[in-house]
Structures are given as structure tokens and as C-alpha cells.
Design a protein around this motif. Structure first.
Motif, PDB file in Angstrom:
ATOM      1  N   LEU A   1       0.869  -1.176   0.000  1.00  0.00           N
ATOM      2  CA  LEU A   1       0.000   0.000   0.000  1.00  0.00           C
ATOM      3  C   LEU A   1       0.908   1.230   0.000  1.00  0.00           C
ATOM      4  N   MET A   2       0.803   2.027  -1.068  1.00  0.00           N
ATOM      5  CA  MET A   2       1.574   3.275  -1.119  1.00  0.00           C
ATOM      6  C   MET A   2       0.590   4.415  -1.295  1.00  0.00           C
ATOM      7  N   ASN A   3       1.068   5.625  -1.098  1.00  0.00           N
ATOM      8  CA  ASN A   3       0.184   6.769  -1.302  1.00  0.00           C
ATOM      9  C   ASN A   3       0.960   7.905  -1.936  1.00  0.00           C
ATOM     10  N   LYS A   4       0.299   9.053  -2.102  1.00  0.00           N
ATOM     11  CA  LYS A   4       0.928  10.142  -2.850  1.00  0.00           C
ATOM     12  C   LYS A   4       2.242  10.596  -2.228  1.00  0.00           C
ATOM     13  N   LYS A   5       2.405  10.355  -0.935  1.00  0.00           N
ATOM     14  CA  LYS A   5       3.659  10.758  -0.283  1.00  0.00           C
ATOM     15  C   LYS A   5       4.741   9.695  -0.463  1.00  0.00           C
ATOM     16  N   THR A   6       4.323   8.431  -0.643  1.00  0.00           N
ATOM     17  CA  THR A   6       5.335   7.363  -0.650  1.00  0.00           C
ATOM     18  C   THR A   6       5.590   6.757  -2.027  1.00  0.00           C
ATOM     19  N   PHE A   7       4.832   7.163  -3.061  1.00  0.00           N
ATOM     20  CA  PHE A   7       5.145   6.656  -4.407  1.00  0.00           C
ATOM     21  C   PHE A   7       6.585   7.038  -4.746  1.00  0.00           C
ATOM     22  N   PRO A   8       7.287   6.165  -5.510  1.00  0.00           N
ATOM     23  CA  PRO A   8       8.679   6.474  -5.847  1.00  0.00           C
ATOM     24  C   PRO A   8       8.798   7.825  -6.557  1.00  0.00           C
ATOM     25  N   ARG A   9       9.926   8.464  -6.385  1.00  0.00           N
ATOM     26  CA  ARG A   9      10.127   9.771  -6.992  1.00  0.00           C
ATOM     27  C   ARG A   9      11.103   9.739  -8.172  1.00  0.00           C
ATOM     28  N   THR A  10      11.708   8.585  -8.435  1.00  0.00           N
ATOM     29  CA  THR A  10      12.626   8.540  -9.572  1.00  0.00           C
ATOM     30  C   THR A  10      12.193   7.425 -10.522  1.00  0.00           C
ATOM     31  N   GLU A  11      12.633   7.563 -11.770  1.00  0.00           N
ATOM     32  CA  GLU A  11      12.233   6.575 -12.779  1.00  0.00           C
ATOM     33  C   GLU A  11      12.771   5.188 -12.416  1.00  0.00           C
ATOM     34  N   ALA A  12      14.031   5.137 -11.978  1.00  0.00           N
ATOM     35  CA  ALA A  12      14.627   3.833 -11.663  1.00  0.00           C
ATOM     36  C   ALA A  12      13.903   3.181 -10.482  1.00  0.00           C
ATOM     37  N   ASP A  13      13.599   3.970  -9.466  1.00  0.00           N
ATOM     38  CA  ASP A  13      12.892   3.413  -8.306  1.00  0.00           C
ATOM     39  C   ASP A  13      11.496   2.938  -8.696  1.00  0.00           C
ATOM     40  N   THR A  14      10.859   3.645  -9.621  1.00  0.00           N
ATOM     41  CA  THR A  14       9.529   3.243 -10.059  1.00  0.00           C
ATOM     42  C   THR A  14       9.572   1.842 -10.656  1.00  0.00           C
ATOM     43  N   SER A  15      10.505   1.625 -11.579  1.00  0.00           N
ATOM     44  CA  SER A  15      10.599   0.307 -12.215  1.00  0.00           C
ATOM     45  C   SER A  15      10.856  -0.762 -11.178  1.00  0.00           C
ATOM     46  N   ALA A  16      11.839  -0.509 -10.321  1.00  0.00           N
ATOM     47  CA  ALA A  16      12.243  -1.547  -9.372  1.00  0.00           C
ATOM     48  C   ALA A  16      11.152  -1.843  -8.345  1.00  0.00           C
ATOM     49  N   ARG A  17      10.502  -0.807  -7.840  1.00  0.00           N
ATOM     50  CA  ARG A  17       9.592  -1.009  -6.701  1.00  0.00           C
ATOM     51  C   ARG A  17       8.173  -1.354  -7.100  1.00  0.00           C
ATOM     52  N   LEU A  18       7.721  -0.840  -8.237  1.00  0.00           N
ATOM     53  CA  LEU A  18       6.308  -1.019  -8.559  1.00  0.00           C
ATOM     54  C   LEU A  18       6.029  -2.162  -9.524  1.00  0.00           C
ATOM     55  N   TYR A  19       6.985  -2.474 -10.389  1.00  0.00           N
ATOM     56  CA  TYR A  19       6.678  -3.423 -11.458  1.00  0.00           C
ATOM     57  C   TYR A  19       6.986  -4.870 -11.081  1.00  0.00           C
ATOM     58  N   TRP A  20       6.140  -5.759 -11.554  1.00  0.00           N
ATOM     59  CA  TRP A  20       6.432  -7.192 -11.423  1.00  0.00           C
ATOM     60  C   TRP A  20       7.729  -7.462 -12.193  1.00  0.00           C
ATOM     61  N   GLY A  21       8.493  -8.433 -11.728  1.00  0.00           N
ATOM     62  CA  GLY A  21       9.734  -8.802 -12.407  1.00  0.00           C
ATOM     63  C   GLY A  21      10.818  -7.749 -12.214  1.00  0.00           C
ATOM     64  N   GLY A  22      10.645  -6.823 -11.281  1.00  0.00           N
ATOM     65  CA  GLY A  22      11.656  -5.795 -11.030  1.00  0.00           C
ATOM     66  C   GLY A  22      11.766  -4.797 -12.169  1.00  0.00           C
ATOM     67  N   GLY A  23      10.772  -4.725 -13.033  1.00  0.00           N
ATOM     68  CA  GLY A  23      10.799  -3.734 -14.119  1.00  0.00           C
ATOM     69  C   GLY A  23      10.005  -4.182 -15.325  1.00  0.00           C
ATOM     70  N   ILE A  24      10.429  -5.276 -15.921  1.00  0.00           N
ATOM     71  CA  ILE A  24       9.775  -5.698 -17.167  1.00  0.00           C
ATOM     72  C   ILE A  24       9.775  -7.223 -17.240  1.00  0.00           C
ATOM     73  N   GLU A  25       8.745  -7.777 -17.879  1.00  0.00           N
ATOM     74  CA  GLU A  25       8.702  -9.229 -18.125  1.00  0.00           C
ATOM     75  C   GLU A  25       8.747  -9.423 -19.637  1.00  0.00           C
ATOM     76  N   PHE A  26       9.258 -10.571 -20.083  1.00  0.00           N
ATOM     77  CA  PHE A  26       9.441 -10.792 -21.523  1.00  0.00           C
ATOM     78  C   PHE A  26       8.646 -11.976 -22.037  1.00  0.00           C
ATOM     79  N   ASP A  27       8.445 -11.974 -23.354  1.00  0.00           N
ATOM     80  CA  ASP A  27       7.934 -13.196 -23.975  1.00  0.00           C
ATOM     81  C   ASP A  27       9.101 -14.177 -24.113  1.00  0.00           C
ATOM     82  N   THR A  28       8.802 -15.417 -24.457  1.00  0.00           N
ATOM     83  CA  THR A  28       9.858 -16.442 -24.470  1.00  0.00           C
ATOM     84  C   THR A  28      10.938 -16.127 -25.506  1.00  0.00           C
TER      85      THR A  28
END
Ligand SMILES: Cc1cc2nc3c(=O)[nH]c(=O)nc-3n(C[C@H](O)[C@H](O)[C@H](O)COP(=O)(O)OP(=O)(O)OC[C@H]3O[C@@H](n4cnc5c(N)ncnc54)[C@H](O)[C@@H]3O)c2cc1C
Lengths: 463, 133
Positions: free
Chosen positions: A35-62
Motif C-alpha cells: 500500500l503506497m500513497n501520494k507521499k510514498t510513491f517512488p520519486r525517480t524513474e529507476a525506483d519506479t521500475s524496481a519497486r512497482l513493477y512485477w519482475g523488477g521492471g519488465i517481463e518478456f515473452d519467451t
């Protein structure tokens, strides 16, 4: 014992949890993310990928040719999406009807559910004075070469544009609670009012016991178990399909995992002499709205990418990479979003890992190539000195895998949102999409969730 | 520079590959000069443990490779989108994985105080205004 457990909190789960909570049902919401909110959402692009996305950023097709983006946080992928909210047209619904045999897939039948969702959220349609330079050049060039375009409608309440706020920042979660994610639009106030939600809880197995359902989950890595009379799966195309696959439902449901589509997007950048600053102001205000392109099966979106993503779109490193990045503020960008064939399949390997087969068919390729050619034409007409077309494609709209239909040999969910043969297991998220609509999916996900909510509330006499 | 997740050899490999991908050029500092790798744990700590293990192993092996081998590898990665054959998906995955780490540590707000030059984000003119209240 809960009446309903809802798994997932994106546009689907958020809507259903909100409606059942308001109706007074005895519910529990489970979400794999935090649970995050407007104060705790990541503030940088790199942190966004790492913290919010499944697979630490991106998932691929086979084949590792296509990347998929989805998030793991309360609010689901609506936390990072652009919240562009469009109703489907008759083309999309007719194709759904033809594929699924479900006769209520029409604008008329869904109108009241669309209305309810639209009334609950703050919506804004952009106007000419809200376009940034990227959008101005796009529309001018479209006018010149005869491509029809239109203003986009976004779920947002107050983006503080007049005070200089740049909306690209909301790709990491809106720091103003303006964007109408399912968190800001539905869950924030419900959680404050006592909604029963357990976060960082990933459901790993569903055991159907007849009148009840047992869920096994990992809560911060520790095994936990829950029981309910009914469950609603709202984990998204990958999440819901994965839960059903790893719980062994493929035996009874041969179509499980099939019919995956994703509107693959391909970006091209145009280099200008003037400063464009495409990341300033409103991020996305216009797109093609052209019946000819609709019929051809693709649309053009006027977008941009933050620096790391922009750098990632081109494999070449060294001087070539630096040339692109040096000119970052003098670039415009257009992407083609392909209405792709639903030839993909979501699978789980023997280690429990998601694997995605996503063949890019001859028709998909033709649509991409035509779209790219048109983009090059638009960019050159805008006055671009050079056009850089990215070879990468990204799937942001993950759809199918547990599709709805009348025939249990070809679909997973029946027209009343029940998993075929299971009266107390419901699905109403992006996994039920029979094929790619070629239109932003979120609003219709919420309208379908609204329809299911109404159905459940009526079935339980108002609960 | 130390990491709770990656070995020293792995970090060395990232710096070497980073400098091949982003050498010092005009106003751009090289990858290792900027030192954004100091914050790599902020990124890696969210990856699944099995992926971290694989990454550590791969980078530790790469750390012992001479530069010409690393250049060959980068070349294979750069052309992987157009390549076919059984190894092509591995090179594509490697390409995205390594570039993802390196660009994330370079185009970043998190740079150690010891770096006093112009930050890459300032060089490219990226500045977002957040009106928060
Ligand atoms: C960058 C980006 C921009 C986009 N822009 C737009 C746009 O402008 N307009 C639009 O219409 N669409 C857009 N989309 C797509 C849109 O956000 C998705 O289609 C939509 O969010 C899907 O809704 P959902 O409820 O089906 O799944 P999701 O939103 O993905 O939510 C699923 C939730 O379930 C949770 N979950 C999954 N598995 C489990 C499990 N096993 N246990 C517990 N929890 C689980 C996940 O953590 C997640 O929170 C965008 C997507 C991206 C990535």
C-alpha cells in the motif's frame, strides 16, 4: 469465513471491492503489492521500475522480443497508467461477440455500467491550450497530411498545470492523487473507512471445495490460508491466469492461458532544431482518431518517454546512444499501437514461473510497418531532421488468458463472469477480454467489474 | 562501493561494461565517473532472489573477461533484435538486463557527493516539476 475474497486491486478489483464494501458485504481484499500513497510513491524513474513493477521492471515473452509492463501495488497497473478512459466502439464489441458468443457485448447493454463508472470518477477532456509542443507539432502535421486526430479523455481531478506541474511524473504514481487510479478513485477512502485489505499477500493456490474456496498465499514470504464462500479473481491477465494455471484448472479448462493479446506499441522519435521539451506539461493530450486507421487496425499516440526508458528503446550504445540523449529535449515522439491478433499464450513452467508465448503474426507486422511509415511521414512533415524508430515493442495492455465465452472448450469464464463449472469463482478483469479491442482497456474493465458487482449485489439481495 | 546483493567482482564488471556503453564523450562523463552504481542496491533489492543470484554469477564471470570479449558481447547484444537462432533470445534478454542496470545508475538523481561534474540528467535537460500540495 468471508462472503467474498477479492484478489487484486487494479481497475477491476478496486471497483468490485469498493462496490461490495459499500453494499456492506463481508469481504477481504488480497493484494500482492504494498500500500503506497501520494507521499510514498517512488520519486525517480529507476525506483519506479524496481519497486512497482512485477519482475523488477519488465517481463518478456519467451523469444525476448516483446516486453510487458504490469505493476504490483495497491491500485494495480492503474497506479502507473495514463488513465486515458475510452468507451469501446461497435467494431470492438462486434468482434468480441463474434469470438465469444456473448450477446450482451454491446454499447447499449453496457451503457449503464459505463455511466456509473464515469460518474464516480473525475474525467477531463483536453483542449487546445493544454497541448505541449510535442502535441502541437503532431496535430499540425496530421492536419497537413489528412490524418484525423482528437483530444484524449483522462481520469484526473486537479493536475495543477497552471502551477507548472509536469504530468510525466505520474508514471510513477500520482503525487497529487489527481489521477483516477483505482486507489485514488475507489480504495483510498474505503481503506480509511475500514475496508479489510491484506497487502503483500500473493495468492499461490486456489482450492475449490464445492460451497467454499480455500486460498493459499504467501504473505511477506510466509504461508497463510484464507477461506470464503466466493472468490473474485482480479489479478489481471497474467495474475489471474497464473493463479488458475498453477492451481491445476487447465485440465477442466483447455482454453486457459490462450487468446492473449497486448496492443504492442512501437515508438519513433523525431529530432528537431527547436527545443520541444516533450516531458513538460501534460504528457499525453491527443491521439489519432481516424476511422481509416481504425479499420486498418492501428492507432497513433503522441507520447514521450522518461530518460531511462528512452535510452532503453535503442540497443546501440556509445556515440549513437549519446547522440540521442544529447538531443532529448529536441525530440518529439509518436508510437503506433497495433490491434494485434490474440495468438499469444500465457503458461506456467514447472518451477511455477510465468512464460509468455507472443508470436507477432504477419498481420501484426503489416499493421506495425504501415503505422511506422505513417509516423515517419508525420514526423518529417512536422519538420524533423531525423527519425529514430525503436525496434523494441512493449505491451502495456495485457488482455486475455482467461477469456469469456459461451463455449467452455474455447473459453474460461461464462457470460455471468463465473469460471466455467464453478458457481462461486468469478473473474471480471482484463484476462476475460476475448480479443484485442484496439482501444484503451481500463474503462471497459471497470464497466465489466461494475456489471459483476451489480450482479453479485442483486444475487445477495443487496447483501 | 559495496553491495549487499552483488559481489565486488560483479560491481567491477558493471563499471567496465558501463564504460564501454557510456564512455566519456564531450560533455558526457563516463559511467564509472558518475558513480551512480553506489545506489545499485536500491534497484537490485526488489528483484526476485533467483534473478539476483543469476545476475551475480553472470557478472562475476564477465568481470574476468578481457575488454575485447566484452566488446564482442556488446556487439552481439546490440544486434540481437535482428538476429535469429537459439542464442538470440538470451542475447536480447542480456541486452535489456545490462542496459537497464547501467542506464538506471547513470540517468539518475542519486549520485554520490564525490562526483562534482554536471549530472547526466542535467546534461540532457531533464527536469520535472512536481507540484505536490
Ligand atoms: C505505463 C502504462 C500505461 C497505461 N495507460 C493506460 C491508459 O491510459 N488507459 C488504459 O485504459 N489503460 C492503460 N494501461 C493498461 C491498464 O492499466 C491495464 O489494462 C489495467 O490496469 C488492467 O486492469 P486489471 O484490473 O485487469 O489488472 P491490474 O491493473 O494489473 O491489477 C492486478 C492487480 O492484481 C495483483 N495480483 C496479481 N496476481 C496476484 C496474486 N496472485 N495475488 C494477489 N494479488 C495479485 C497485482 O499486484 C495488481 O495489483 C496502461 C498500462 C501501463 C503499464
Amino acid at each position: 469465513m468471508y462472503d467474498y475474497i477479492i484478489i487484486g486491486t487494479g481497475p477491476s478489483g478496486g471497483n468490485i471491492a469498493h462496490n461490495l464494501f459499500k453494499a456492506g458485504a463481508n469481504i477481504l481484499v488480497l493484494e500482492a503489492g504494498k500500500l503506497m500513497n501520494k507521499k510514498t510513491f517512488p520519486r525517480t524513474e529507476a525506483d519506479t521500475s524496481a519497486r512497482l513493477y512485477w519482475g523488477g521492471g519488465i517481463e518478456f515473452d519467451t523469444d525476448a522480443k516483446m516486453g510487458f509492463l504490469r505493476t504490483r501495488v495497491v491500485g494495480g497497473t492503474s497506479i502507473v497508467n495514463q488513465c486515458l478512459l475510452d468507451r469501446f466502439d461497435d467494431i470492438a464489441f462486434n468482434d468480441w461477440k463474434a469470438e465469444s458468443g456473448v450477446n450482451w457485448f454491446t454499447n447499449e447493454q453496457l451503457a449503464k455500467h459505463y455511466d456509473t463508472v464515469e460518474h464516480a470518477l473525475a474525467l477531463h477532456t483536453f483542449t487546445a491550450n493544454e497541448m505541449n509542443r510535442n502535441a502541437q507539432l503532431f496535430t499540425q502535421s496530421c492536419d497537413k497530411i489528412g490524418v484525423k486526430w482528437g483530444y484524449l479523455r483522462k481520469g484526473q481531478s486537479d493536475c495543477a498545470q497552471e502551477r507548472g506541474n509536469d504530468c510525466m511524473a505520474c508514471l510513477g504514481g500520482c503525487h497529487r492523487d489527481s489521477k483516477q487510479s483505482s486507489y485514488a478513485g475507489y480504495l483510498r477512502d474505503d481503506i480509511a473507512a475500514g475496508l479489510n485489505i491484506q497487502t503483500e499477500t500473493e495468492v499461490t493456490q486456489i482450492v475449490h471445495n464445492g460451497d467454499t474456496v480455500t486460498l493459499h498465499a504467501l504473505q511477506q514470504g510466509k504461508p497463510v490460508t484464507f477461506q470464503a464462500k466466493n472468490i473474485v479473481l482480479a489479478g489481471g491477465a497474467f495474475g489471474t491466469t497464473k493463479m488458475l494455471l498453477q492451481s491445476g484448472f487447465k485440465k477442466q479448462l483447455p482454453a486457459l492461458g490462450k487468446n492473449f493479446s497486448t496492443h504492442p506499441q512501437f515508438m519513433s522519435f523525431g529530432l528537431f532544431n527547436e527545443e520541444i521539451h516533450a516531458c513538460k506539461g501534460y504528457f499525453q493530450t491527443v491521439a489519432s482518431k481516424d476511422p481509416i486507421l481504425r479499420q486498418k487496425g492501428y492507432k497513433l499516440e503522441n507520447v514521450f518517454a522518461p530518460p531511462i526508458s528512452a535510452a532503453m528503446l535503442f540497443s546501440r550504445t556509445g556515440a549513437y546512444h549519446q547522440e540521442i540523449m544529447r538531443n532529448y529535449t529536441r525530440m518529439t515522439c509518436i508510437e503506433v499501437a497495433v490491434r494485434d491478433e490474440n495468438a499469444g499464450e500465457i503458461k506456467v513452467d514447472n518451477k511455477g514461473k510465468l512464460t509468455i508465448d507472443k508470436p507477432f503474426t504477419a498481420q501484426d507486422r503489416r499493421r506495425r510497418d504501415e503505422g511506422r511509415e505513417l509516423i515517419a511521414n508525420i514526423l518529417t512533415n512536422e519538420g524533423a531532421k531525423k527519425v529514430y524508430a525503436s525496434p523494441f515493442s512493449v505491451g502495456l495492455h495485457l488482455m486475455g488468458g482467461s477469456v469469456m465465452g459461451t463455449n467452455s472448450a474455447k473459453s474460461v469464464v461464462d457470460p455471468e463472469f463465473r469460471v466455467h463449472g464453478y458457481k462461486n469463482m468469478f473473474v471480471a478483469d482484463s484476462s476475460i477480454y476475448p480479443n484485442a479491442p484496439g482501444i484503451n482497456p481500463s474503462l471497459t474493465i471497470m464497466a465489466l467489474a461494475q456489471k459483476l458487482s451489480d450482479q453479485l449485489i442483486v444475487a445477495n439481495h443487496g447483501i | 562501493m559495496a553491495s549487499n546483493y552483488l559481489s565486488n567482482s560483479a560491481l567491477k564488471a558493471i563499471n567496465r561494461i558501463g564504460d564501454l556503453m557510456i564512455p566519456r564523450n564531450g560533455e558526457f562523463p563516463s559511467f564509472s565517473e558518475v558513480g551512480g552504481i553506489a545506489y545499485i542496491d536500491d534497484l537490485v533489492s526488489y528483484a526476485p532472489p533467483a534473478d539476483i543470484k543469476d545476475l551475480n554469477l553472470l557478472l562475476t564471470i564477465l568481470a574476468f573477461m578481457p575488454n575485447f570479449v566484452l566488446r564482442w558481447l556488446l556487439n552481439r547484444m546490440e544486434n540481437a533484435m535482428e538476429s535469429s537462432g537459439p542464442l538470440a533470445p538470451i542475447f536480447r534478454m542480456l541486452d535489456v538486463g545490462l542496459r537497464g542496470l547501467i542506464f538506471s545508475c547513470y540517468y539518475t538523481e542519486k549520485i554520490p557527493a564525490s562526483y562534482t561534474g554536471k549530472k547526466p540528467l542535467d546534461i540532457i535537460g531533464f527536469d520535472l516539476t512536481r507540484v505536490e500540495d
